[in-house]
Structures are given as C-alpha cells and as structure tokens.
Design a protein around this motif. Structure first.
Motif, PDB file in Angstrom:
ATOM      1  N   LYS A 169      36.476  41.566  44.912  1.00  0.00           N
ATOM      2  CA  LYS A 169      35.200  41.487  44.184  1.00  0.00           C
ATOM      3  C   LYS A 169      35.111  42.583  43.125  1.00  0.00           C
ATOM      4  O   LYS A 169      34.821  42.323  41.965  1.00  0.00           O
ATOM      5  CB  LYS A 169      34.040  41.667  45.157  1.00  0.00           C
ATOM      6  CG  LYS A 169      33.615  40.404  45.872  1.00  0.00           C
ATOM      7  CD  LYS A 169      32.504  40.816  46.820  1.00  0.00           C
ATOM      8  CE  LYS A 169      31.608  39.731  47.244  1.00  0.00           C
ATOM      9  NZ  LYS A 169      30.658  40.178  48.260  1.00  0.00           N
ATOM     10  N   GLU A 170      35.414  43.819  43.536  1.00  0.00           N
ATOM     11  CA  GLU A 170      35.256  44.945  42.602  1.00  0.00           C
ATOM     12  C   GLU A 170      36.195  44.827  41.402  1.00  0.00           C
ATOM     13  O   GLU A 170      35.816  45.112  40.276  1.00  0.00           O
ATOM     14  CB  GLU A 170      35.496  46.287  43.313  1.00  0.00           C
ATOM     15  CG  GLU A 170      35.312  47.439  42.328  1.00  0.00           C
ATOM     16  CD  GLU A 170      35.453  48.822  42.928  1.00  0.00           C
ATOM     17  OE1 GLU A 170      35.304  48.974  44.159  1.00  0.00           O
ATOM     18  OE2 GLU A 170      35.718  49.762  42.143  1.00  0.00           O
ATOM     19  N   PHE A 171      37.442  44.393  41.660  1.00  0.00           N
ATOM     20  CA  PHE A 171      38.415  44.345  40.574  1.00  0.00           C
ATOM     21  C   PHE A 171      38.479  42.975  39.891  1.00  0.00           C
ATOM     22  O   PHE A 171      39.291  42.770  38.983  1.00  0.00           O
ATOM     23  CB  PHE A 171      39.796  44.788  41.084  1.00  0.00           C
ATOM     24  CG  PHE A 171      39.828  46.246  41.470  1.00  0.00           C
ATOM     25  CD1 PHE A 171      40.102  47.230  40.517  1.00  0.00           C
ATOM     26  CD2 PHE A 171      39.532  46.655  42.761  1.00  0.00           C
ATOM     27  CE1 PHE A 171      40.099  48.579  40.861  1.00  0.00           C
ATOM     28  CE2 PHE A 171      39.534  47.997  43.125  1.00  0.00           C
ATOM     29  CZ  PHE A 171      39.813  48.969  42.166  1.00  0.00           C
ATOM     30  N   GLY A 172      37.647  42.048  40.352  1.00  0.00           N
ATOM     31  CA  GLY A 172      37.502  40.766  39.667  1.00  0.00           C
ATOM     32  C   GLY A 172      38.658  39.795  39.851  1.00  0.00           C
ATOM     33  O   GLY A 172      39.061  39.127  38.898  1.00  0.00           O
ATOM     34  N   PHE A 173      39.192  39.708  41.077  1.00  0.00           N
ATOM     35  CA  PHE A 173      40.252  38.722  41.363  1.00  0.00           C
ATOM     36  C   PHE A 173      39.711  37.621  42.269  1.00  0.00           C
ATOM     37  O   PHE A 173      38.898  37.897  43.144  1.00  0.00           O
ATOM     38  CB  PHE A 173      41.453  39.397  42.035  1.00  0.00           C
ATOM     39  CG  PHE A 173      42.172  40.333  41.114  1.00  0.00           C
ATOM     40  CD1 PHE A 173      43.059  39.853  40.174  1.00  0.00           C
ATOM     41  CD2 PHE A 173      41.923  41.695  41.172  1.00  0.00           C
ATOM     42  CE1 PHE A 173      43.701  40.718  39.303  1.00  0.00           C
ATOM     43  CE2 PHE A 173      42.557  42.572  40.302  1.00  0.00           C
ATOM     44  CZ  PHE A 173      43.447  42.089  39.362  1.00  0.00           C
ATOM     45  N   GLU A 174      40.192  36.411  42.039  1.00  0.00           N
ATOM     46  CA  GLU A 174      39.700  35.307  42.871  1.00  0.00           C
ATOM     47  C   GLU A 174      40.782  34.763  43.794  1.00  0.00           C
ATOM     48  O   GLU A 174      40.582  33.753  44.445  1.00  0.00           O
ATOM     49  CB  GLU A 174      39.132  34.203  41.968  1.00  0.00           C
ATOM     50  CG  GLU A 174      37.884  34.696  41.262  1.00  0.00           C
ATOM     51  CD  GLU A 174      37.149  33.640  40.497  1.00  0.00           C
ATOM     52  OE1 GLU A 174      37.725  32.566  40.264  1.00  0.00           O
ATOM     53  OE2 GLU A 174      35.995  33.918  40.122  1.00  0.00           O
ATOM     54  N   THR A 175      41.945  35.416  43.781  1.00  0.00           N
ATOM     55  CA  THR A 175      43.009  35.014  44.713  1.00  0.00           C
ATOM     56  C   THR A 175      43.346  36.194  45.601  1.00  0.00           C
ATOM     57  O   THR A 175      43.603  37.301  45.114  1.00  0.00           O
ATOM     58  CB  THR A 175      44.265  34.558  43.936  1.00  0.00           C
ATOM     59  OG1 THR A 175      43.902  33.457  43.121  1.00  0.00           O
ATOM     60  CG2 THR A 175      45.380  34.147  44.886  1.00  0.00           C
ATOM     61  N   VAL A 176      43.329  35.915  46.900  1.00  0.00           N
ATOM     62  CA  VAL A 176      43.645  36.937  47.898  1.00  0.00           C
ATOM     63  C   VAL A 176      44.857  36.457  48.693  1.00  0.00           C
ATOM     64  O   VAL A 176      44.869  35.336  49.193  1.00  0.00           O
ATOM     65  CB  VAL A 176      42.429  37.144  48.847  1.00  0.00           C
ATOM     66  CG1 VAL A 176      42.824  37.928  50.073  1.00  0.00           C
ATOM     67  CG2 VAL A 176      41.288  37.826  48.105  1.00  0.00           C
ATOM     68  N   ALA A 177      45.883  37.298  48.769  1.00  0.00           N
ATOM     69  CA  ALA A 177      47.075  36.935  49.538  1.00  0.00           C
ATOM     70  C   ALA A 177      47.258  37.944  50.672  1.00  0.00           C
ATOM     71  O   ALA A 177      46.694  39.044  50.639  1.00  0.00           O
ATOM     72  CB  ALA A 177      48.297  36.929  48.633  1.00  0.00           C
TER      73      ALA A 177
END
Ligand code: KG4
Ligand code: ZN
Length: 340
Positions: free
Chosen positions: A262-270
């Motif tokens: 959320k903080e770094f603005g990514f929508e993919t989590v691996a």
C-alpha cells in the motif's frame, strides 16, 4: 541470439541435491531433487559434513537425470547456473565445483546465482505473466525479508527479521513440541486441527522499524508456555499450540507485506521460500490481497522449498543481462541479498 535458451540449474546450498533444465526462464523441462532429509532427521537437523558428502555422491546422477527427463543433452544447454551463496560452505562448494568443471569441459557460460534470488524467481515459473516490479515476502529457513523486486535480480530491502528467520522459528517450535525435523510442514499440518485463538502469543514489533520482523519473543513465549505446563503437570493441546503460534507468525508477515504494498503503491504481492508453502500463510495472504484488490502470487509447494528450477530461472535473467561468472567463482556462505 538463439530463439530458445536452455539453462541447466544446479542447487546444493543445504540438504537437497538438485538439478533442473528450464527453457526461457519460465518453462520447467525437468526438476530433479535428491533429498537428504531422512538422513538428517536422525540427527534432528542438517549435519553440514554429511550434507557435503551426500552432494558429492549424488550430484552427477541428479544432473544426468535432469538432462534425460528434459530430453536434452549437454550440447543443447546454453549456460550452467549454480547457487554460490548463501548456504553451507561445504555444500555450496560441491555445486560450484561441479558447475565450473562442466562449464570448462563443455565451453558453456557459467552463471553464479544468489539462492534467495532463485526463491523469488520460482514465481516467474508459476506465474508466466508476472513481471517486476512487485512486492515480495521472502520467508525461508535462513531469511525473512520484505523486498521490492525492482527488476529481475534487483531488490530493495524494505524490512527484515532482526533475529530468527520465520522458518527457523517454525523449526525451533516444532522441536520444542516434539514434532522433530523438519518442523515447518509438521507444525503446518497440526495447526489445521487446532484453534488459532487458543493461546494469545505476542506479535513482535521492532521499535521505529515498522517493516522489520522479530520472532524471538514469540519463540520464547511458546517455550515458556510449554515449560510452565510441564512444571504444573498440565497437558498441552499440541494442535492448539501450533495453530496459535502459526496465527501469530502469519499475522505479522501478512500485515507488514500488505502495508508495504500500500505505502509503495504496488498491486502485486508475491511470496517465496520454504515458509511460503505454509497453508495458513497462503490462505491469509490470499484473503488480505482479495480485500485490497491486489494480485497474490506464490509458487507451487515444490517450488517454494529448495530446488534447481528456481536457480535456472534466476540464472536465465542473469545470463540475458550478460552477468557471466568466471572460473574463479567461489562459494560465499554469507552472501547478502543484492550482492553479486
Ligand atoms: O527455502 P527453504 O527450503 O530453505 C532455505 O533456503 O532455508 O526453507 C526451509 C524452511 C524450513 O525452516 C522449513 O521448516 C520451512 O521452510 N517450511 C515450512 C513449510 N515448509 C517448509 N514452514 C512452515 N510451513 C510449511 N508448510
Ligand atoms: Zn532456500
């Protein structure tokens, strides 16, 4: 450049002797693992000397089998990728020496691969469309890192464990509960039968470092709980204990990973590493990602734990970047993430 690139991967950093052939960094043609677990189980953990000797004994056969299953010969291989750290030095040296000998004899490029970069690359095999950048939680027996994968083989570390790695905590708790080695999968299995809220164990926080992890307080709390029960003669429900411990670990892993995305603005989590095979962690991360509208990626269980397909996948991207190792490649037991 040829259309298709075939990498032979070799992994011997701990107690698995492994070799694999991977096409274009994503397609596994073979993935052979000779596990030494049965032997180390007798001693309650990995005995480095025995691991090295067994690697020497098994490595040629494992490579031969990997080529045979892939229906490839040495001539078809474009480069040899090998784990050169981190890991047990004697174990690493077997793979590194083997890869150097093959590279020299076959006149094929040698690519030294960081073991943890390999774990992350297992995601590229499982999710063919996955490309950096994304957030990755790396949880193995030796590492707990929350990173941003900026590019192939390029990482920014956002958080790390300041004491035990998540897998280490699992193994120690398993031993204390009497489940034996290797502990992670056994705790995972028993936890499914228990109540995760039976015991409220502490969630470790690291002061002024919201993305760092700590598991030593949790581990001590579990050991104290067991000692107290032993002293007072109370019986322990092992399933409830495992479920409650797992709940505390999973909560701290998922919370930080989602906050980071959320903080770094990514929508993919691996996720990557042995502990990402954990059923509770997979379910909780899936659920949290679903809530946030994020994509959640993790490798199949056999690609989470140590294997050579992940080393070939990571080796492919290093090879394509021109990161070729020379004949002086050495084992680096304490190789840091992001170092070459
Ligand atoms: O990545 P890995 O195979 O080797 C290292 O690079 O360390 O990870 C091994 C660790 C061990 O601590 C093992 O107990 C843990 O991963 N592990 C698990 C599970 N499967 C393996 N931990 C929790 N749940 C699992 N299902
Ligand atoms: Zn590993």
């Amino acid at each position: 450049m040829k259309e298709d690139i075939y990498i032979l991967g070799i992994e011997s950093s701990c107690d698995e002797t492994a070799a694999a052939v991977v096409k274009n960094g994503r397609e596994v043609l073979s993935n052979i693992i000779s596990s030494q677990i049965d032997i180390h189980t007798i001693y309650g953990g990995v005995v480095p000397e025995i691991a090295s000797r067994l690697h020497v004994q098994n490595i040629n056969g494992v490579i031969r089998l990997a080529l045979k299953e892939a229906k490839k010969s040495f001539e078809d291989i474009d480069a040899i990728a090998v784990t050169y750290g981190p890991g047990l030095v004697g174990a690493l040296l077997v793979g590194v020496s083997e890869a150097k000998a093959l590279s020299y004899a076959l006149k094929k490029p040698l690519v030294g691969v960081h073991h943890i970069e390999g774990h992350v690359a297992a995601n590229f095999i499982e999710h063919r469309e996955l490309e950096p950048p994304f957030v990755c939680l790396i949880v193995s027996g030796g590492h707990t890192h929350l990173v941003i994968v900026k590019d192939y083989g390029s990482f920014e570390i956002i958080g790390r464990s300041c004491d035990d790695a998540a897998g280490e905590a699992y193994d120690k708790v398993a031993r204390a509960v009497g489940l034996g080695y290797p502990g992670g999968p056994k705790v995972d299995k028993l936890a499914r039968e228990g109540n995760p809220h039976a015991v409220e164990f502490p969630r470790g926080e690291v002061k002024n470092s919201p993305y760092d992890f700590t598991f030593s307080g949790l581990k001590s709390a579990v050991l104290n709980y067991i000692n107290h029960a032993n002293m007072t003669g109370e019986s322990i429900d092992k399933a409830d204990l495992c479920a409650s411990f797992q709940n505390a670990v999973v909560e701290s892993l998922v919370e930080r990973t989602i906050a980071c995305a959320k903080e770094f603005g990514f929508e993919t989590v691996a996720m990557a590493g042995g502990v990402s095979a954990n059923s509770g962690l997979r379910a909780a991360m899936e659920e949290a990602c679903r809530r946030e509208g994020f994509k959640c990626c993790y490798p199949a269980p056999g690609l989470c734990t140590d294997n050579a397909a992940m080393i070939a996948a990571a080796g492919y991207y290093e090879f394509m970047k021109g990161n070729i190792s020379d004949e002086y490649l050495n084992a680096v037991p304490n190789l840091k993430l992001g170092e070459r």
